[in-house]
Motif scaffolding. Structure first.
Motif, mmCIF file in Angstrom:
data_model
loop_
_atom_site.group_PDB
_atom_site.id
_atom_site.type_symbol
_atom_site.label_atom_id
_atom_site.label_comp_id
_atom_site.label_asym_id
_atom_site.label_seq_id
_atom_site.Cartn_x
_atom_site.Cartn_y
_atom_site.Cartn_z
ATOM 1 N N LEU A 108 0.821 -1.208 0.000
ATOM 2 C CA LEU A 108 0.000 0.000 0.000
ATOM 3 C C LEU A 108 0.855 1.258 0.000
ATOM 4 O O LEU A 108 0.445 2.298 -0.532
ATOM 5 N N SER A 109 2.041 1.174 0.593
ATOM 6 C CA SER A 109 2.955 2.307 0.549
ATOM 7 C C SER A 109 3.355 2.618 -0.896
ATOM 8 O O SER A 109 3.434 3.784 -1.299
ATOM 9 N N VAL A 110 3.589 1.557 -1.680
ATOM 10 C CA VAL A 110 3.853 1.755 -3.115
ATOM 11 C C VAL A 110 2.669 2.437 -3.774
ATOM 12 O O VAL A 110 2.831 3.344 -4.599
ATOM 13 N N SER A 111 1.453 2.023 -3.392
ATOM 14 C CA SER A 111 0.259 2.620 -3.998
ATOM 15 C C SER A 111 0.087 4.079 -3.605
ATOM 16 O O SER A 111 -0.477 4.874 -4.372
ATOM 17 N N VAL A 112 0.558 4.444 -2.419
ATOM 18 C CA VAL A 112 0.511 5.857 -2.009
ATOM 19 C C VAL A 112 1.372 6.692 -2.947
ATOM 20 O O VAL A 112 0.957 7.770 -3.423
ATOM 21 N N HIS A 113 2.579 6.218 -3.215
ATOM 22 C CA HIS A 113 3.448 6.905 -4.178
ATOM 23 C C HIS A 113 2.789 6.971 -5.552
ATOM 24 O O HIS A 113 2.844 8.005 -6.231
ATOM 25 N N ALA A 114 2.170 5.860 -5.965
ATOM 26 C CA ALA A 114 1.527 5.818 -7.281
ATOM 27 C C ALA A 114 0.386 6.821 -7.376
ATOM 28 O O ALA A 114 0.226 7.510 -8.397
ATOM 29 N N GLY A 115 -0.414 6.919 -6.311
ATOM 30 C CA GLY A 115 -1.504 7.883 -6.305
ATOM 31 C C GLY A 115 -1.017 9.313 -6.380
ATOM 32 O O GLY A 115 -1.596 10.153 -7.078
ATOM 33 N N ASP A 116 0.077 9.583 -5.684
ATOM 34 C CA ASP A 116 0.657 10.926 -5.719
ATOM 35 C C ASP A 116 1.180 11.263 -7.112
ATOM 36 O O ASP A 116 0.975 12.365 -7.624
ATOM 37 N N LEU A 117 1.849 10.294 -7.722
ATOM 38 C CA LEU A 117 2.365 10.517 -9.082
ATOM 39 C C LEU A 117 1.232 10.666 -10.088
ATOM 40 O O LEU A 117 1.332 11.471 -11.025
ATOM 41 N N LEU A 118 0.174 9.900 -9.903
ATOM 42 C CA LEU A 118 -0.970 9.997 -10.808
ATOM 43 C C LEU A 118 -1.592 11.378 -10.749
ATOM 44 O O LEU A 118 -1.900 11.983 -11.780
ATOM 45 N N GLU A 119 -1.763 11.890 -9.529
ATOM 46 C CA GLU A 119 -2.344 13.227 -9.421
ATOM 47 C C GLU A 119 -1.396 14.279 -10.000
ATOM 48 O O GLU A 119 -1.831 15.236 -10.639
ATOM 49 N N SER A 120 -0.093 14.100 -9.791
ATOM 50 C CA SER A 120 0.885 15.016 -10.380
ATOM 51 C C SER A 120 0.786 15.005 -11.900
ATOM 52 O O SER A 120 0.889 16.050 -12.549
#
Length: 234
Positions: free
Chosen positions: A167-179
């Motif tokens: 889920l920590s990986v997914s947190v990074h992914a969500g942040d990058l997606l919004e960026s």
């Protein structure tokens, strides 16, 4: 007058503002989570509605496909925490576990990234993010998840901690997606509601992705009425 450069003073002030805002929001989130009930559900419904408004402000000109994505994002923000909190046995622990994973990821990514710097993670999408911050975030999220699982007295600590890493990986992914969305529409922040942080989207992008994955895994293992047990008890 201080001899500190103006940009350094500005950077220091920004960090202090970010910390102060994070402390206030974190305390509010924990209080509302502990209280539960209508207050908890109402807060997340409001957050979802605000996230949708911000999304439409950022990407609304992109056509129907972008609007549908915004509705899905806002629905996840509003519904996923409520579903987790409704678990009769581990609802409170499930939300606190999600907070620990997401906040641990964000805090450690920021601290380690600023301290160590180094190679960039994905310059075209988010120029400030580094590999050191990414790895630090994984460590922080995993430790956060482990600590809450241990405090809850659950028998299996390894698998929930492994899930916290995922889920920590997914947190990074969500942040990058919004960026990527903001870069696509040439927007710096989704809003200015939260001092030092931007808008609701900016704060809940990673949380939304992590909460969605946790709910999907929990529901697949234990059903929608016991989602938190599904992702915490192995």
């Amino acid at each position: 007058m201080s001899g500190e450069p103006a940009h350094a003073r500005g950077s220091s002030s920004e960090i202090k503002l970010r910390i102060a805002s994070a402390v206030v929001l974190g305390a509010l989130a924990i209080f509302v989570t502990w209280t539960g009930g209508i207050l908890f559900a109402g807060l997340w419904c409001i957050a979802g509605a605000m996230a949708l408004v911000e999304w439409l402000k950022v990407a609304g000109a992109g056509g129907l496909g972008w609007k549908i994505a915004g509705v899905a994002f806002a629905a996840t923000v509003a519904v996923a925490p409520i579903v987790v909190r409704m678990d009769p046995l581990l609802g409170l622990q499930g939300i606190l576990w999600l907070f620990a994973v997401v906040w641990g990821t964000d805090i450690m990514a920021f601290v380690v990234g600023r301290t160590l710097g180094g190679p960039k993670l994905w310059v075209r999408i988010s120029p400030k993010k580094t590999w050191s911050g990414f790895i630090g975030g994984l460590l922080g999220g995993s430790i956060g998840g482990f600590l809450v699982t241990a405090a809850a007295g659950l028998p299996n600590l390894f698998l929930p901690t492994l899930l916290a890493l995922l889920l920590s990986v997914s947190v990074h992914a969500g942040d990058l997606l919004e960026s990527a969305v903001k870069r696509r529409f040439h927007v710096k922040d989704s809003g200015q509601l939260i001092p030092g942080h931007g808008g609701v989207m900016d704060r809940l992008d990673g949380f939304a992705v992590a909460a969605f994955l946790a709910c999907a895994i929990g529901a697949a293992r234990a059903g929608w009425e016991q989602v938190a047990q599904g992702f915490l008890m192995w």
